[in-house]
Scaffold this motif. Structure first.
Motif, PDB file in Angstrom:
ATOM      1  N   ARG A 146       0.702  -1.238  -0.115  1.00 20.53           N
ATOM      2  CA  ARG A 146       0.050   0.034   0.007  1.00 20.53           C
ATOM      3  C   ARG A 146       0.884   1.427  -0.022  1.00 20.53           C
ATOM      4  NH1 ARG A 146      -4.224  -0.748  -2.152  1.00 20.53           N
ATOM      5  NH2 ARG A 146      -5.482   0.579  -0.959  1.00 20.53           N
ATOM      6  N   LEU A 147       1.890   1.351   0.817  1.00 19.77           N
ATOM      7  CA  LEU A 147       2.788   2.570   0.876  1.00 19.77           C
ATOM      8  C   LEU A 147       3.323   2.785  -0.545  1.00 19.77           C
ATOM      9  CD1 LEU A 147       4.231   4.377   2.250  1.00 19.77           C
ATOM     10  CD2 LEU A 147       5.944   2.873   2.638  1.00 19.77           C
ATOM     11  N   PRO A 148       3.981   2.001  -1.375  1.00 21.30           N
ATOM     12  CA  PRO A 148       4.499   2.131  -2.633  1.00 21.30           C
ATOM     13  C   PRO A 148       3.274   2.584  -3.751  1.00 21.30           C
ATOM     14  CG  PRO A 148       4.650  -0.088  -2.368  1.00 21.30           C
ATOM     15  CD  PRO A 148       4.326   0.480  -1.199  1.00 21.30           C
ATOM     16  N   ARG A 149       2.031   1.862  -3.296  1.00 22.55           N
ATOM     17  CA  ARG A 149       0.867   2.444  -4.301  1.00 22.55           C
ATOM     18  C   ARG A 149       0.514   3.756  -4.201  1.00 22.55           C
ATOM     19  NH1 ARG A 149      -4.213  -1.489  -5.613  1.00 22.55           N
ATOM     20  NH2 ARG A 149      -5.286  -0.124  -7.087  1.00 22.55           N
ATOM     21  N   PHE A 150       0.116   4.242  -2.814  1.00 33.81           N
ATOM     22  CA  PHE A 150      -0.246   5.312  -2.516  1.00 33.81           C
ATOM     23  C   PHE A 150       0.871   6.536  -3.044  1.00 33.81           C
ATOM     24  CE2 PHE A 150      -3.718   3.679   0.162  1.00 33.81           C
ATOM     25  CZ  PHE A 150      -4.783   4.441  -0.031  1.00 33.81           C
ATOM     26  N   LEU A 151       2.026   6.212  -2.530  1.00 36.11           N
ATOM     27  CA  LEU A 151       3.130   7.228  -2.927  1.00 36.11           C
ATOM     28  C   LEU A 151       3.098   7.461  -4.289  1.00 36.11           C
ATOM     29  CD1 LEU A 151       5.806   6.754  -0.144  1.00 36.11           C
ATOM     30  CD2 LEU A 151       4.049   8.277  -0.352  1.00 36.11           C
ATOM     31  N   GLY A 152       3.182   6.109  -5.175  1.00 35.26           N
ATOM     32  CA  GLY A 152       3.317   6.103  -6.590  1.00 35.26           C
ATOM     33  C   GLY A 152       2.070   6.904  -7.136  1.00 35.26           C
ATOM     34  N   TYR A 153       0.713   6.795  -6.638  1.00 34.29           N
ATOM     35  CA  TYR A 153      -0.187   7.716  -7.464  1.00 34.29           C
ATOM     36  C   TYR A 153       0.029   8.924  -6.968  1.00 34.29           C
ATOM     37  CZ  TYR A 153      -4.798   9.611  -7.667  1.00 34.29           C
ATOM     38  OH  TYR A 153      -5.948  10.476  -7.887  1.00 34.29           O
ATOM     39  N   PHE A 154       0.605   9.515  -5.871  1.00 33.60           N
ATOM     40  CA  PHE A 154       0.578  10.889  -5.731  1.00 33.60           C
ATOM     41  C   PHE A 154       2.023  11.494  -6.342  1.00 33.60           C
ATOM     42  CE2 PHE A 154      -1.829   9.843  -1.755  1.00 33.60           C
ATOM     43  CZ  PHE A 154      -2.929  10.800  -2.153  1.00 33.60           C
ATOM     44  N   GLU A 155       2.915  10.554  -6.519  1.00 34.18           N
ATOM     45  CA  GLU A 155       4.023  10.890  -7.493  1.00 34.18           C
ATOM     46  C   GLU A 155       3.709  11.277  -8.836  1.00 34.18           C
ATOM     47  OE1 GLU A 155       8.301  11.564  -7.988  1.00 34.18           O
ATOM     48  OE2 GLU A 155       7.106  11.733  -6.321  1.00 34.18           O
ATOM     49  N   GLN A 156       2.817  10.027  -9.445  1.00 38.80           N
ATOM     50  CA  GLN A 156       2.340  10.345 -10.730  1.00 38.80           C
ATOM     51  C   GLN A 156       1.552  11.634 -10.998  1.00 38.80           C
ATOM     52  OE1 GLN A 156      -1.263   7.885 -12.215  1.00 38.80           O
ATOM     53  NE2 GLN A 156       0.431   7.126 -13.577  1.00 38.80           N
ATOM     54  N   ALA A 196      11.393   4.011   0.190  1.00 36.03           N
ATOM     55  CA  ALA A 196      10.348   4.673  -0.727  1.00 36.03           C
ATOM     56  C   ALA A 196      10.482   5.801  -1.660  1.00 36.03           C
ATOM     57  CB  ALA A 196       9.075   4.566   0.074  1.00 36.03           C
ATOM     58  N   GLU A 197      11.264   6.817  -0.973  1.00 32.87           N
ATOM     59  CA  GLU A 197      11.485   8.014  -1.352  1.00 32.87           C
ATOM     60  C   GLU A 197      12.400   8.224  -2.597  1.00 32.87           C
ATOM     61  OE1 GLU A 197      11.278  11.845   1.105  1.00 32.87           O
ATOM     62  OE2 GLU A 197      10.997  10.467   2.806  1.00 32.87           O
ATOM     63  N   ARG A 198      13.120   7.069  -2.708  1.00 31.83           N
ATOM     64  CA  ARG A 198      14.024   7.137  -3.729  1.00 31.83           C
ATOM     65  C   ARG A 198      13.318   6.987  -5.267  1.00 31.83           C
ATOM     66  NH1 ARG A 198      17.391   2.110  -1.170  1.00 31.83           N
ATOM     67  NH2 ARG A 198      18.287   3.069   0.561  1.00 31.83           N
ATOM     68  N   SER A 199      12.033   6.471  -4.805  1.00 32.43           N
ATOM     69  CA  SER A 199      11.073   6.222  -6.121  1.00 32.43           C
ATOM     70  C   SER A 199      10.037   7.506  -6.427  1.00 32.43           C
ATOM     71  CB  SER A 199      10.276   5.009  -6.172  1.00 32.43           C
ATOM     72  OG  SER A 199      11.297   3.989  -6.103  1.00 32.43           O
ATOM     73  N   THR A 200      10.162   8.539  -5.084  1.00 37.57           N
ATOM     74  CA  THR A 200       9.310   9.439  -5.328  1.00 37.57           C
ATOM     75  C   THR A 200       9.912  10.789  -5.051  1.00 37.57           C
ATOM     76  OG1 THR A 200       8.515   9.069  -3.106  1.00 37.57           O
ATOM     77  CG2 THR A 200       7.160   7.977  -4.849  1.00 37.57           C
ATOM     78  N   PRO A 201      10.848  11.113  -5.975  1.00 39.34           N
ATOM     79  CA  PRO A 201      11.591  12.311  -5.619  1.00 39.34           C
ATOM     80  C   PRO A 201      10.666  13.878  -5.809  1.00 39.34           C
ATOM     81  CG  PRO A 201      12.060  11.781  -7.952  1.00 39.34           C
ATOM     82  CD  PRO A 201      11.228  10.605  -7.118  1.00 39.34           C
ATOM     83  N   LYS A 202       9.762  13.679  -6.544  1.00 40.06           N
ATOM     84  CA  LYS A 202       8.799  14.841  -6.650  1.00 40.06           C
ATOM     85  C   LYS A 202       8.028  15.123  -5.166  1.00 40.06           C
ATOM     86  CE  LYS A 202       8.352  14.946 -11.468  1.00 40.06           C
ATOM     87  NZ  LYS A 202       9.533  14.010 -11.738  1.00 40.06           N
ATOM     88  N   LEU A 203       7.563  14.030  -4.592  1.00 39.62           N
ATOM     89  CA  LEU A 203       6.993  14.240  -3.239  1.00 39.62           C
ATOM     90  C   LEU A 203       7.959  14.679  -2.177  1.00 39.62           C
ATOM     91  CD1 LEU A 203       4.642  10.988  -3.113  1.00 39.62           C
ATOM     92  CD2 LEU A 203       3.947  13.488  -3.393  1.00 39.62           C
ATOM     93  N   ALA A 204       9.066  14.068  -2.463  1.00 42.50           N
ATOM     94  CA  ALA A 204      10.179  14.707  -1.464  1.00 42.50           C
ATOM     95  C   ALA A 204      10.451  16.193  -1.443  1.00 42.50           C
ATOM     96  CB  ALA A 204      11.319  13.854  -1.510  1.00 42.50           C
TER      97      ALA A 204
END
Length: 244
Positions: A146-156, A196-204
């Motif tokens: 769930r963590l990567p799915r939610f973060l991935g959605y918001f990153e997208q 997880a944040e390695r794959s979501t740099p825009k959220l970071a």
């Protein structure tokens, strides 16, 4: 005459009320955090419970947070932000953008509920220690699925909107809420989030940009911003986090 906003939430935790506080703080709009006031000034938990027990007018909120504006009571975090967004200048003017902001905020609400359930997977009425075994299993699945799915959605969503903001071209209440989620996850799951944040740099980057905004930075440094703790939504239990 400007509206006097009165926010009702539990006084000792950030919780879901923090998403509303961040909006007020960023907008620089005065508000009263009623349950944090002493009883002699009309505040305290009892003042909040009076309204939850039907002591006000109109529809009774199910639970805090809720907002009082005059005789108007409005509950649920996403609903409060839907109301406040245009009034505080924290959402674009067009209807499509406002609905998209609300849609994203509802997804934030879903995410927050799943984060809470990592440490209380059976019942909120039970102590964490009474459901630790189930919590370990729930947290493991949360970290992996769930963590990567939610973060991935918001990153997208960030990427599709240009990378700086989730809605529109300027800061919105959804950006503030995402900052709160990222900060909470960093506290609760530091090891899992480091990965997880390695794959979501825009959220970071978004979280960093929000934290650096003058009014938010001042709020974070003030006593009004309560610390994260193990009585709140975001709780750090090492056994629920990923190994280093």
């Amino acid at each position: 005459m400007k509206a006097r906003y009165e926010l009702y939430y539990w006084p000792s935790i950030q919780g879901r009320g923090e998403f509303v506080r961040l909006a007020f703080e960023e907008a620089g709009v005065p508000y009263v955090d009623v349950a944090r006031l002493p009883a002699k000034k009309g505040g305290g938990v009892r003042a909040m419970m009076k309204l939850l027990e039907g002591g006000g007018r109109g529809l009774v909120p199910f639970a805090p947070p809720f907002l009082e504006v005059g005789d108007f009571l409005l509950g649920h975090t996403a609903n409060i932000l839907l109301y406040l967004g245009p009034r505080l200048g924290l959402v674009p003017d067009d209807e499509e953008s406002r609905l998209h902001a609300h849609q994203l905020e509802l997804s934030v609400t879903d995410f927050v509920a799943e984060i809470h359930d990592t440490h209380h997977p059976i019942a909120s009425s039970l102590y964490y220690e009474d459901q630790k075994t189930a919590a370990k299993k729930r947290a493991s699945l949360f970290r992996k699925e769930r963590l990567p799915r939610f973060l991935g959605y918001f990153e997208q969503a960030l990427a599709r909107n240009g990378g700086a903001h989730l809605v529109g071209s300027t800061l919105s209440y959804v950006d503030l809420s995402m900052f709160q989620v990222i900060e909470g996850l960093r506290y609760a799951f530091p090891n899992a989030m480091a990965r997880a944040e390695r794959s979501t740099p825009k959220l970071a980057a978004l979280a960093g940009a929000v934290a650096a905004r003058p009014r938010i930075a001042a709020y974070l440094a003030s006593p009004r911003r309560l610390p994260f703790c193990e009585e709140d939504i975001f709780r750090h239990y090492p056994e629920l986090d990923a190994k280093r």
